[in-house]
Enzyme design. Structure first.
Site, mmCIF file in Angstrom:
data_model
loop_
_atom_site.group_PDB
_atom_site.id
_atom_site.type_symbol
_atom_site.label_atom_id
_atom_site.label_comp_id
_atom_site.label_asym_id
_atom_site.label_seq_id
_atom_site.Cartn_x
_atom_site.Cartn_y
_atom_site.Cartn_z
ATOM 1 N N TRP A 69 -8.252 -3.356 8.575
ATOM 2 C CA TRP A 69 -7.389 -2.254 8.113
ATOM 3 C C TRP A 69 -6.681 -1.702 9.328
ATOM 4 C CZ3 TRP A 69 -6.817 -2.303 3.136
ATOM 5 C CH2 TRP A 69 -7.860 -2.666 2.291
ATOM 6 N N GLU A 84 -9.912 2.592 -5.135
ATOM 7 C CA GLU A 84 -9.586 3.996 -4.864
ATOM 8 C C GLU A 84 -8.485 4.551 -5.769
ATOM 9 O OE1 GLU A 84 -10.820 4.312 -0.195
ATOM 10 O OE2 GLU A 84 -8.795 3.608 -0.594
ATOM 11 N N HIS A 136 -2.888 2.972 -4.579
ATOM 12 C CA HIS A 136 -2.274 2.476 -3.337
ATOM 13 C C HIS A 136 -0.858 1.992 -3.632
ATOM 14 C CE1 HIS A 136 -5.713 2.913 -0.671
ATOM 15 N NE2 HIS A 136 -6.473 2.577 -1.695
ATOM 16 N N ASP A 155 0.862 -1.182 0.000
ATOM 17 C CA ASP A 155 0.000 0.000 0.000
ATOM 18 C C ASP A 155 0.899 1.233 0.000
ATOM 19 O OD1 ASP A 155 -2.296 1.789 0.416
ATOM 20 O OD2 ASP A 155 -3.334 -0.012 1.074
HETATM 21 C C1 TNX Z 1 -10.880 2.039 2.437
HETATM 22 S S1 TNX Z 1 -11.662 -0.717 1.536
HETATM 23 C C2 TNX Z 1 -9.824 1.341 1.877
HETATM 24 C C3 TNX Z 1 -8.608 1.132 2.666
HETATM 25 C C4 TNX Z 1 -8.678 1.803 4.000
HETATM 26 C C5 TNX Z 1 -10.032 1.626 4.613
HETATM 27 C C6 TNX Z 1 -10.161 2.203 5.992
HETATM 28 C C7 TNX Z 1 -10.648 -0.366 0.493
HETATM 29 C C8 TNX Z 1 -10.648 -1.234 -0.662
HETATM 30 N N1 TNX Z 1 -9.867 0.701 0.667
HETATM 31 O O1 TNX Z 1 -7.504 1.574 1.951
HETATM 32 O O2 TNX Z 1 -7.711 1.248 4.817
HETATM 33 O O3 TNX Z 1 -10.996 2.239 3.778
HETATM 34 O O4 TNX Z 1 -11.328 1.794 6.603
#
Ligand code: TNX
Length: 770
Positions: A476, A335, A270, A203
């Site tokens: 997470w 994301e 990421h 990440d």
């Molecule tokens: C969203 S869930 C993310 C993570 C974060 C998390 C925190 C996802 C695929 N991406 O990168 O750690 O929220 O709750």
């Protein structure tokens, strides 16, 4: 290392300590009948009981290796939990008065087993190694831990899972866990019949997997300098990675526990840690010199689309495939904000070459290329639900995190999917509103909430429903700095996930909670730092003349399920026992007293002991836990670096709006106000949302804590100037200030006016008194 939320919580007003050692009685008799989690599909009671002792033997047919492995596992578990070693013998070696048999027969489903408990003999039958293994797990759960002999009521258990994917995701990037911890987690996952460990290894904040071809991924990408408030000395670098030898060892161990490890290499977003190591992977035309990120949230850096970058990724995946034999390889996909792709001349030129006209389609192209590589190597691609775009390969698995909708959409279009929805299965949420919870997301996701999650959507046809592979909870770890805290956030909520994933649709919360007491015995024997939040005690203090009124209660989810749960307490410094005073109504106690309390069900103590010393501040001073937040932006429980006068409980703060409300305060006398504040680094990537945070409205250089009534934009009663952030890293007590007298009781709003986003200020405690 500090013990996470099981640690002492000390305040100037109260000293709360959660005793680590606590005495437990026996679980209720009915729960011991078949206190198995996850609940088996079918239990048929029989007559009589199987008596077991150190003289019991385990027997396996000669030559049945899978039966022998399951038998060995049972023997080992039994030794660890009960201190007796049962020999594993060949089937006909000698007749035994008390024998446990493992037998492999055709005819059972892939993870199914049957367990017959009869006087003199228990028999586990299954077709697969996994089935035999799960039979051993169930059998072990029928034995109360810590005993040397006993009797198991005769019964027949016929069992198989509802879903084939019963997973947990461990984020080892945001915080790193040792290989020993990962093994330990796999170990306890197995006795919940959880079978998938989705391992989030890369990440923005750290690349954790050794890749021989690209050593900088770990020599550079595995290390970051943690965030600190402006002006403070830079903290020591943080990080770590798993060597390939360590990974092989973990994968071998997982196989012995029937846990499949699904590694995740996140792309195209990421990716900041990888780009920090190899800037040529970046989508920026001017190749940046990025650090490994020390911020949380959605970052902007994406891999570019050059052939050399795909070659890099395929080389990385080549090593990943060597290490992980799993059917599934997770490639992230979440994301990926496309600003860099849209802004880059090189990316746009590539897009034109490929005849691709928008950035979303570029991600589809990216995903398809990688998925083709994985398919060619005999593996199935898994990605977060953002990968679901037209053209997604039919065998790709969609992991739904935007609620459950993505999984259902995938099922309808014929892709397999896994439900891992936020917030329902996001274990970075705290699990109660009690101050004992460790840092995390502020919204509560209780054990009961998790247990209540139902994966089945009745709108799906049977054929569509078969595409739902199962469920997964995600750990997470942005806010889980220690392994103990990961364990606390995982347990016992993982037990609820196990039951959702394995057991039939009908569920009973009271019944689950009753069975959990036997599971908790196992957590304790194995020294797991599980949360006892569901049994926790809410306390409230108010002043009555010279005394303090203490009000205590259990959480509603416990009161509903276990009406016989009771709080017992002492005022003489002794540990509460089943014979201590029963709490029935608010207690009036003298300043200087010490109160200790715990929750009991019958004679069994089910919570850790909570303890508070009541002093002159009690009932007047309020911590962030005892105040309301003004809004519901992004609520977090955060931990400042320094020791504070309110102890170790993390601070409840809305990072979009650091503002609290102290309700119903008598301002008639023009009371004194005093407060303690902490400066926290503002290390969040919020994109456009950062602009929504109000800053720049300060009147003194470092800002001030505003005290207002009639709402947070209402009448200002005073403003307590803040010290420079660096000093507040060690907590600043703001000078006491006398508020103007206004008749009546008021909700007092406390908000920080500050010059810039960084630092973020948090209210530690406030005291409004005469
Ligand atoms: C969203 S869930 C993310 C993570 C974060 C998390 C925190 C996802 C695929 N991406 O990168 O750690 O929220 O709750």
């Amino acid at each position: 290392m500090r013990r996470g939320a099981g640690a002492a919580v000390v305040t100037a007003a109260l000293s709360l300590s959660l005793a680590l050692a606590f005495v437990f009685g026996a679980a209720p008799a009915s729960a011991q009948q078949t206190a198995v989690i996850p609940l088996p599909a079918k239990i048929v009671p029989g007559n009589g009981a199987f008596a077991w002792s150190a003289a019991t033997v385990i027997q396996v047919p000669r030559g049945q290796r899978d039966a022998k492995a399951a038998a060995g596992y049972l023997s080992d578990l039994w030794k660890r939990s009960n201190g007796i070693t049962l020999p594993v013998l060949s089937y006909y070696a000698r007749p035994a008065a008390s024998a446990i048999r493992f037998e492999q027969h055709p005819g059972y489903g892939p993870e199914a087993y049957r367990l017959d408990v009869a006087p003199h003999r228990m028999t586990v039958s299954a077709s697969s190694a996994a089935g035999l293994f799960y039979g051993a797990v169930t059998l072990w759960q029928l034995l109360p831990v810590g005993r040397k002999s006993g009797a198991i009521p005769a019964q027949t258990i016929i069992d198989q899972p509802r879903y084939s994917w019963r997973g947990l995701m461990l984020d080892s990037s945001r915080h790193f866990q040792s290989p020993a911890f990962v093994r330990r987690m796999i170990d306890w996952m197995a006795w919940h019949k959880l079978n998938i460990l989705h391992w989030h290894l890369t990440d923005d904040q750290g690349w954790r997997l050794e890749i021989h071809k690209y050593p900088r991924l770990t020599s550079v990408g595995a290390w970051r300098i943690p965030a600190a408030v402006p002006g403070a000395a830079a903290p020591a670098r943080y990080g770590g990675f798993y060597t390939q030898d360590e990974v092989r060892d973990i994968v071998r161990f997982a196989a012995s526990r029937h846990v499949q490890i699904v590694p995740e290499i996140d792309m195209p977003g990421h990716a900041q840690a990888a780009i920090a190591a190899y800037p040529e992977l970046s989508s920026l035309d001017a190749k940046p010199n990025l650090p490994v990120s020390n911020k949380w949230g959605v970052h902007s850096h994406l891999f570019n689309l050059e052939p050399s970058t795909f070659e890099f990724i395929e080389n990385v995946l080549g090593e990943v495939l060597q290490l992980f034999p799993s059917h599934f390889i997770h490639i992230g996909g979440d994301e990926a904000v496309k600003d860099e792709w849209n802004a880059s001349a090189a990316v746009q030129a590539r897009a034109r070459e490929l005849d691709i006209h928008d950035a979303a389609a570029l991600q589809t192209y990216f995903t398809q290329k990688i998925a083709q590589y994985l398919t060619a190597h005999g593996r199935r691609t898994v990605g977060w639900d953002e990968i679901m775009q037209p053209g997604l390969a039919a065998d790709a698995v969609v992991m739904s995190w935007h609620g459950a909708a993505g999984a259902h959409a995938a099922a309808i279009r014929g892709n397999d999917s896994v439900l891992a929805p936020d917030p329902a299965l996001y274990f970075d949420h705290r699990q109660s509103s009690l101050p004992a919870e460790p840092p995390g997301r502020l919204d509560v996701l209780s054990l009961e909430d998790v247990y209540g999650f139902e994966p089945h959507d009745p709108r799906l046809t049977d054929a569509q429903r078969r595409h739902i592979l199962g469920v997964q909870a995600n750990l997470w770890t942005e806010h889980m700095q220690t392994e103990q805290r990961v364990e606390w956030m995982a347990l016992p909520r993982a037990a609820a996930v196990a039951e959702i994933g394995w057991s039939a649709q009908t569920r009973s919360w009271p019944d689950f909670l009753e069975r959990l007491s036997s599971m908790s015995d196992r957590y304790r024997i194995f020294d797991l730092n599980y949360a006892d939040s569901v049994y926790g005690i809410q306390q409230r203090f108010t002043r009555a003349a010279d005394a303090i009124v203490v009000t205590m209660s259990n959480l509603p989810e416990l009161r509903d399920a276990a009406p016989d749960a009771a709080i017992r307490y002492t005022l003489d410094g002794r540990e509460p026992t089943a014979a201590s005073a029963l709490y029935a109504q608010p207690l009036e106690v003298a300043v200087g007293s010490e109160i200790r309390a715990a929750t009991f069900i019958g004679r069994a103590q089910v919570s850790r002991t909570w303890n508070a010393r009541l002093d002159a501040h009690t009932g007047v001073r309020r911590t962030s836990h005892e105040l309301d937040l003004c809004g519901d932006g992004v609520g977090l429980l955060l931990e400042p670096r320094a020791a504070r006068t309110s102890g170790d409980a993390p601070l409840a703060v809305d990072i979009m709006n650091p503002c609290w409300i102290y309700r119903d305060v008598d301002l008639g006398q023009g009371p004194q106000i005093a407060a303690a504040v902490s400066a926290l680094p503002f290390n969040y990537e919020l994109g456009q949302d950062a602009a929504k945070i109000r800053v720049g409205d300060n009147k003194t250089p470092a800002g001030e804590l505003e005290v207002r009534v009639d709402g947070c934009d209402g009448r200002m009663l005073g403003a307590l100037p803040l010290p420079p952030a660096v000093r507040a890293e060690i907590q600043a007590k703001l000078p006491a200030y006398r508020l103007p007298a206004i008749a009546g009781r008021h909700d007092v709003c406390l908000r920080f006016a500050r010059p810039s986003l960084d630092p973020l200020w948090a209210l530690d405690w406030v005291e409004i008194g005469t």
